[in-house]
Design an enzyme around this catalytic site. Structure first.
Site, mmCIF file in Angstrom:
data_model
loop_
_atom_site.group_PDB
_atom_site.id
_atom_site.type_symbol
_atom_site.label_atom_id
_atom_site.label_comp_id
_atom_site.label_asym_id
_atom_site.label_seq_id
_atom_site.Cartn_x
_atom_site.Cartn_y
_atom_site.Cartn_z
ATOM 1 N N GLY A 27 -38.948 4.525 30.063
ATOM 2 C CA GLY A 27 -37.904 4.909 30.289
ATOM 3 C C GLY A 27 -36.716 4.116 29.349
ATOM 4 O O GLY A 27 -37.209 3.161 28.661
ATOM 5 N N ASN A 28 -35.575 4.503 29.454
ATOM 6 C CA ASN A 28 -34.505 3.630 28.893
ATOM 7 C C ASN A 28 -33.314 3.524 29.609
ATOM 8 O O ASN A 28 -32.999 4.269 30.477
ATOM 9 C CB ASN A 28 -34.255 4.039 27.179
ATOM 10 C CG ASN A 28 -33.565 5.480 27.288
ATOM 11 O OD1 ASN A 28 -32.687 5.776 27.782
ATOM 12 N ND2 ASN A 28 -34.401 6.425 26.490
ATOM 13 N N HIS A 29 -32.176 2.647 29.027
ATOM 14 C CA HIS A 29 -31.216 2.472 29.834
ATOM 15 C C HIS A 29 -30.113 3.471 29.851
ATOM 16 O O HIS A 29 -28.994 3.333 30.321
ATOM 17 C CB HIS A 29 -30.411 1.090 29.316
ATOM 18 C CG HIS A 29 -31.378 -0.131 29.810
ATOM 19 N ND1 HIS A 29 -31.630 -0.438 31.195
ATOM 20 C CD2 HIS A 29 -31.947 -0.933 29.271
ATOM 21 C CE1 HIS A 29 -32.260 -1.567 31.292
ATOM 22 N NE2 HIS A 29 -32.531 -1.825 29.687
ATOM 23 N N ALA A 94 -30.841 10.147 25.054
ATOM 24 C CA ALA A 94 -31.568 8.933 24.666
ATOM 25 C C ALA A 94 -33.062 9.455 24.759
ATOM 26 O O ALA A 94 -33.402 8.887 25.734
ATOM 27 C CB ALA A 94 -31.115 7.945 25.049
#
Ligand code: CTP
Length: 216
Positions: A27-29, A94
């Site tokens: 995943g990402n932030h 994102a």
């Protein structure tokens, strides 16, 4: 598009989670705050808004139709199914660029040797929309660049056939992932470039909506 009241607006927001096995993901932030602020602002302007949202704790109001998804593929399927019926498409999610090629059906057990996970590209939602875009539709992309920011954003706008691209800078303290504030530069297809101060994501959403309304 001088008035978005009564128009159909689709917004993507948040990160995507790409499964590795039943309990793990890549995943990402991204928090989803920016995209959700845009969806709310569009609804306030009288638009009929659909929010396609990756995993995010941020709530949205009842004036926004929200479809929650997990992976890039699920986001792609949801967006492409609604492509034709929307007037404005704002892609602020994102989205992961890569996902594990194989998803293990059971939890991967720890071993002594190194673990290699092969990744494959995810479908590019923005580029797919750009390829299908009708002249009456407005496509807004986002770019997060760390170097040659303007040049890279401009080439992304052309490559993905967007009308407007919102450039986030990672260089600014207080801007971007997880923060309540953001500083953006907005570029359009006619080479107009507008720079903005650091402000709340709600205020940035207003600036983006204004650009959409002013776009000719
Ligand atoms: N995006 C998308 N689908 C993907 C990846 C990105 O729709 N699979 C959208 C994002 O929502 C955003 C824009 O494309 O609007 C951001 O593109 P980005 O990922 O930064 O560009 P890349 O094509 O990955 O280019 P680069 O890695 O060179 O920055």
């Amino acid at each position: 598009m001088p008035d978005i009241s009564g128009k159909k607006v689709l917004v993507t927001a948040g990160p995507t989670h790409e499964p590795i096995d039943p309990v793990r993901f890549i995943g990402n932030h991204s928090s989803g705050k920016m995209g959700i602020a845009i969806a709310e602002e569009a609804a306030k302007n009288g638009a009929e808004v659909t929010l396609i949202c990756g995993p995010s704790r941020v709530e949205s109001s009842v004036s926004v139709r929200r479809i929650d998804v997990q992976s890039a593929q699920q986001m792609f399927d949801a967006v492409m199914g609604l492509q034709a019926e929307n007037d404005v498409l704002v892609l602020s999610a994102a989205v992961a660029d890569y996902r594990p090629k194989q998803v293990a059906s059971n939890k991967i057990k720890k071993k002594d040797a190194a673990l290699v996970i092969e990744l494959e590209p995810t479908p590019d939602i923005l580029a797919s929309l750009g390829a299908k875009k009708r002249p009456d539709q407005l496509l807004v992309g986002f770019a997060l660049e760390t170097d040659n920011e303007l040049q890279n954003a401009q080439s992304k706008l052309n490559r993905k056939n967007c009308d407007i691209i919102v450039l986030n800078s990672l260089q600014d303290a207080g801007a971007g992932f997880g923060h309540d504030t953001n500083r953006v530069t907005i570029l359009d297809r006619h080479n107009n470039i507008s720079t903005f101060e650091l402000k709340s994501k709600a205020e940035v959403a207003k600036d983006i909506l204004q650009k959409i309304k002013d776009y000719k």
